[in-house]
Design a protein around this motif. Structure first.
Motif, PDB file in Angstrom:
ATOM      1  N   GLY A 278       0.699  -1.234   0.332  1.00 42.14           N
ATOM      2  CA  GLY A 278      -0.159  -0.163  -0.074  1.00 42.14           C
ATOM      3  C   GLY A 278       0.835   1.228   0.025  1.00 42.14           C
ATOM      4  O   GLY A 278       0.486   2.175  -0.503  1.00 42.14           O
ATOM      5  N   ALA A 279       1.842   1.367   0.714  1.00 41.30           N
ATOM      6  CA  ALA A 279       2.603   2.550   0.604  1.00 41.30           C
ATOM      7  C   ALA A 279       3.841   2.397  -0.542  1.00 41.30           C
ATOM      8  O   ALA A 279       4.186   3.408  -0.921  1.00 41.30           O
ATOM      9  CB  ALA A 279       3.717   2.414   1.782  1.00 41.30           C
ATOM     10  N   ALA A 280       3.972   1.124  -0.914  1.00 45.83           N
ATOM     11  CA  ALA A 280       4.914   1.272  -2.191  1.00 45.83           C
ATOM     12  C   ALA A 280       4.339   1.694  -3.489  1.00 45.83           C
ATOM     13  O   ALA A 280       5.132   2.264  -4.193  1.00 45.83           O
ATOM     14  CB  ALA A 280       5.403  -0.278  -2.612  1.00 45.83           C
ATOM     15  N   VAL A 281       3.012   1.432  -3.848  1.00 48.85           N
ATOM     16  CA  VAL A 281       2.455   1.813  -5.096  1.00 48.85           C
ATOM     17  C   VAL A 281       2.559   3.315  -5.258  1.00 48.85           C
ATOM     18  O   VAL A 281       3.183   3.933  -6.148  1.00 48.85           O
ATOM     19  CB  VAL A 281       1.159   1.265  -5.178  1.00 48.85           C
ATOM     20  CG1 VAL A 281       0.522   1.614  -6.321  1.00 48.85           C
ATOM     21  CG2 VAL A 281       1.182  -0.326  -5.243  1.00 48.85           C
ATOM     22  N   PRO A 282       2.136   4.071  -4.222  1.00 46.30           N
ATOM     23  CA  PRO A 282       2.292   5.656  -4.581  1.00 46.30           C
ATOM     24  C   PRO A 282       3.690   6.015  -4.478  1.00 46.30           C
ATOM     25  O   PRO A 282       3.830   6.791  -5.222  1.00 46.30           O
ATOM     26  CB  PRO A 282       1.398   6.073  -3.170  1.00 46.30           C
ATOM     27  CG  PRO A 282       0.863   5.078  -2.582  1.00 46.30           C
ATOM     28  CD  PRO A 282       1.215   3.710  -2.947  1.00 46.30           C
ATOM     29  N   ALA A 283       4.397   5.358  -3.779  1.00 46.30           N
ATOM     30  CA  ALA A 283       5.933   5.666  -3.841  1.00 46.30           C
ATOM     31  C   ALA A 283       6.598   5.678  -5.291  1.00 46.30           C
ATOM     32  O   ALA A 283       7.106   6.332  -5.930  1.00 46.30           O
ATOM     33  CB  ALA A 283       6.682   5.275  -2.712  1.00 46.30           C
ATOM     34  N   VAL A 284       6.263   4.415  -5.902  1.00 47.04           N
ATOM     35  CA  VAL A 284       6.832   3.997  -7.073  1.00 47.04           C
ATOM     36  C   VAL A 284       6.127   4.866  -8.067  1.00 47.04           C
ATOM     37  O   VAL A 284       6.905   5.451  -9.156  1.00 47.04           O
ATOM     38  CB  VAL A 284       6.440   2.511  -7.499  1.00 47.04           C
ATOM     39  CG1 VAL A 284       7.109   2.225  -8.924  1.00 47.04           C
ATOM     40  CG2 VAL A 284       7.373   1.565  -6.542  1.00 47.04           C
ATOM     41  N   LEU A 285       4.638   4.988  -8.317  1.00 47.87           N
ATOM     42  CA  LEU A 285       4.176   5.834  -9.339  1.00 47.87           C
ATOM     43  C   LEU A 285       4.636   7.214  -9.008  1.00 47.87           C
ATOM     44  O   LEU A 285       5.005   7.854 -10.213  1.00 47.87           O
ATOM     45  CB  LEU A 285       2.572   5.842  -9.085  1.00 47.87           C
ATOM     46  CG  LEU A 285       1.967   4.290  -9.365  1.00 47.87           C
ATOM     47  CD1 LEU A 285       0.578   4.468  -9.177  1.00 47.87           C
ATOM     48  CD2 LEU A 285       2.323   3.961 -10.917  1.00 47.87           C
ATOM     49  N   THR A 286       4.905   7.809  -7.847  1.00 41.41           N
ATOM     50  CA  THR A 286       5.338   9.415  -7.909  1.00 41.41           C
ATOM     51  C   THR A 286       6.580   9.329  -8.755  1.00 41.41           C
ATOM     52  O   THR A 286       6.960  10.386  -9.227  1.00 41.41           O
ATOM     53  CB  THR A 286       5.249   9.637  -6.387  1.00 41.41           C
ATOM     54  OG1 THR A 286       3.851   9.551  -5.873  1.00 41.41           O
ATOM     55  CG2 THR A 286       5.702  11.104  -6.237  1.00 41.41           C
ATOM     56  N   THR A 287       7.499   8.430  -8.075  1.00 40.96           N
ATOM     57  CA  THR A 287       8.893   8.426  -8.390  1.00 40.96           C
ATOM     58  C   THR A 287       8.837   8.314 -10.112  1.00 40.96           C
ATOM     59  O   THR A 287       9.768   8.996 -10.718  1.00 40.96           O
ATOM     60  CB  THR A 287       9.888   7.530  -7.871  1.00 40.96           C
ATOM     61  OG1 THR A 287       9.580   7.603  -6.337  1.00 40.96           O
ATOM     62  CG2 THR A 287      11.196   7.437  -7.978  1.00 40.96           C
ATOM     63  N   LEU A 288       8.062   7.351 -10.709  1.00 40.25           N
ATOM     64  CA  LEU A 288       8.128   7.201 -12.082  1.00 40.25           C
ATOM     65  C   LEU A 288       7.655   8.584 -12.716  1.00 40.25           C
ATOM     66  O   LEU A 288       8.238   8.620 -13.753  1.00 40.25           O
ATOM     67  CB  LEU A 288       7.009   6.010 -12.315  1.00 40.25           C
ATOM     68  CG  LEU A 288       6.696   5.710 -13.826  1.00 40.25           C
ATOM     69  CD1 LEU A 288       8.231   5.290 -14.524  1.00 40.25           C
ATOM     70  CD2 LEU A 288       5.698   4.947 -14.162  1.00 40.25           C
ATOM     71  N   ARG A 289       6.586   9.143 -12.034  1.00 41.74           N
ATOM     72  CA  ARG A 289       6.336  10.579 -12.754  1.00 41.74           C
ATOM     73  C   ARG A 289       7.643  11.550 -12.860  1.00 41.74           C
ATOM     74  O   ARG A 289       7.773  12.104 -13.740  1.00 41.74           O
ATOM     75  CB  ARG A 289       5.127  11.145 -11.842  1.00 41.74           C
ATOM     76  CG  ARG A 289       4.734  12.360 -12.528  1.00 41.74           C
ATOM     77  CD  ARG A 289       3.990  13.276 -11.762  1.00 41.74           C
ATOM     78  NE  ARG A 289       4.612  13.534 -10.545  1.00 41.74           N
ATOM     79  CZ  ARG A 289       4.491  13.855  -9.575  1.00 41.74           C
ATOM     80  NH1 ARG A 289       3.070  13.642  -9.041  1.00 41.74           N
ATOM     81  NH2 ARG A 289       5.309  14.143  -8.324  1.00 41.74           N
ATOM     82  N   GLU A 290       8.451  11.463 -11.854  1.00 48.21           N
ATOM     83  CA  GLU A 290       9.611  12.156 -11.829  1.00 48.21           C
ATOM     84  C   GLU A 290      10.695  11.903 -12.885  1.00 48.21           C
ATOM     85  O   GLU A 290      11.362  12.586 -13.199  1.00 48.21           O
ATOM     86  CB  GLU A 290      10.173  12.353 -10.569  1.00 48.21           C
ATOM     87  CG  GLU A 290       9.264  13.064  -9.523  1.00 48.21           C
ATOM     88  CD  GLU A 290       9.796  13.058  -8.124  1.00 48.21           C
ATOM     89  OE1 GLU A 290       8.907  13.855  -7.228  1.00 48.21           O
ATOM     90  OE2 GLU A 290      10.486  12.217  -7.814  1.00 48.21           O
ATOM     91  N   ALA A 291      10.712  10.554 -13.323  1.00 50.17           N
ATOM     92  CA  ALA A 291      11.799   9.945 -13.746  1.00 50.17           C
ATOM     93  C   ALA A 291      11.327   9.975 -15.273  1.00 50.17           C
ATOM     94  O   ALA A 291      12.371   9.590 -16.065  1.00 50.17           O
ATOM     95  CB  ALA A 291      11.809   8.482 -13.517  1.00 50.17           C
ATOM     96  N   VAL A 292      10.290   9.997 -15.794  1.00 46.72           N
ATOM     97  CA  VAL A 292       9.910  10.003 -17.308  1.00 46.72           C
ATOM     98  C   VAL A 292       9.482  11.174 -17.522  1.00 46.72           C
ATOM     99  O   VAL A 292       9.196  12.364 -16.795  1.00 46.72           O
ATOM    100  CB  VAL A 292       9.026   8.987 -17.595  1.00 46.72           C
ATOM    101  CG1 VAL A 292       9.724   7.483 -17.321  1.00 46.72           C
ATOM    102  CG2 VAL A 292       7.543   9.045 -16.985  1.00 46.72           C
ATOM    103  N   THR A 293       9.312  11.751 -19.022  1.00 43.31           N
ATOM    104  CA  THR A 293       8.798  13.107 -19.658  1.00 43.31           C
ATOM    105  C   THR A 293       7.247  13.112 -19.037  1.00 43.31           C
ATOM    106  O   THR A 293       6.594  12.151 -18.952  1.00 43.31           O
ATOM    107  CB  THR A 293       8.816  13.151 -20.827  1.00 43.31           C
ATOM    108  OG1 THR A 293       7.969  12.246 -21.590  1.00 43.31           O
ATOM    109  CG2 THR A 293      10.318  12.953 -21.456  1.00 43.31           C
TER     110      THR A 293
END
Length: 136
Positions: free
Chosen positions: A89-104
């Motif tokens: 539950g904590a990982a999904v938001p963390a990964v999606l937020t970081t993905l947003r920062e990592a790609v265009t």
């Protein structure tokens, strides 16, 4: 974004060790690849380090997206091998937020457009100078 920077960001956001963050990131990206079209997953993968990109690439013949909501997404992440279900539950938001920062911005918004609005409720707001949420 470099692989270790991505993992460190996920670890910080999810409040887990970097080893746990690496496992949770892989699981989350694999479930994301099931949730969005193969072409969109490949577009995201192209912008990520190889260690992350492989989690988004699907075998031939698995090109169709499967529609499911956020709760099911988190459950599927928690069901992956070596994943501590309590941390999903904590990982999904963390990964999606970081993905947003990592790609265009455009690539992330294209992927996010394939997700229901409930996913946006768990992604951290964009910082100063960042992109915007789809539809805003």
């Amino acid at each position: 974004m470099e692989y270790q920077d991505f993992i460190n960001a996920v670890a910080t956001r999810a409040k887990v060790s970097t080893d746990q963050a690496a496992t949770l990131t892989g699981a989350t990206l694999e479930i994301l690849a099931d949730r969005i079209t193969a072409g969109q997953a490949e577009d995201l993968a192209y912008q990520l380090p190889d260690e992350l990109a492989g989690h988004l690439r699907r075998p031939l013949g698995r090109e169709r997206a499967t529609s499911f909501g956020l709760d099911e997404f988190v459950r599927r992440v928690g069901d992956r091998p070596n994943v501590d279900r309590a941390l999903a539950g904590a990982a999904v938001p963390a990964v999606l937020t970081t993905l947003r920062e990592a790609v265009t911005r455009d690539e992330f918004e294209n992927a996010a457009a394939q997700l229901s609005k409930e996913f946006w409720q768990v992604i951290e707001p964009v910082g100063v100078g960042g992109g915007r949420r789809p539809g805003s």
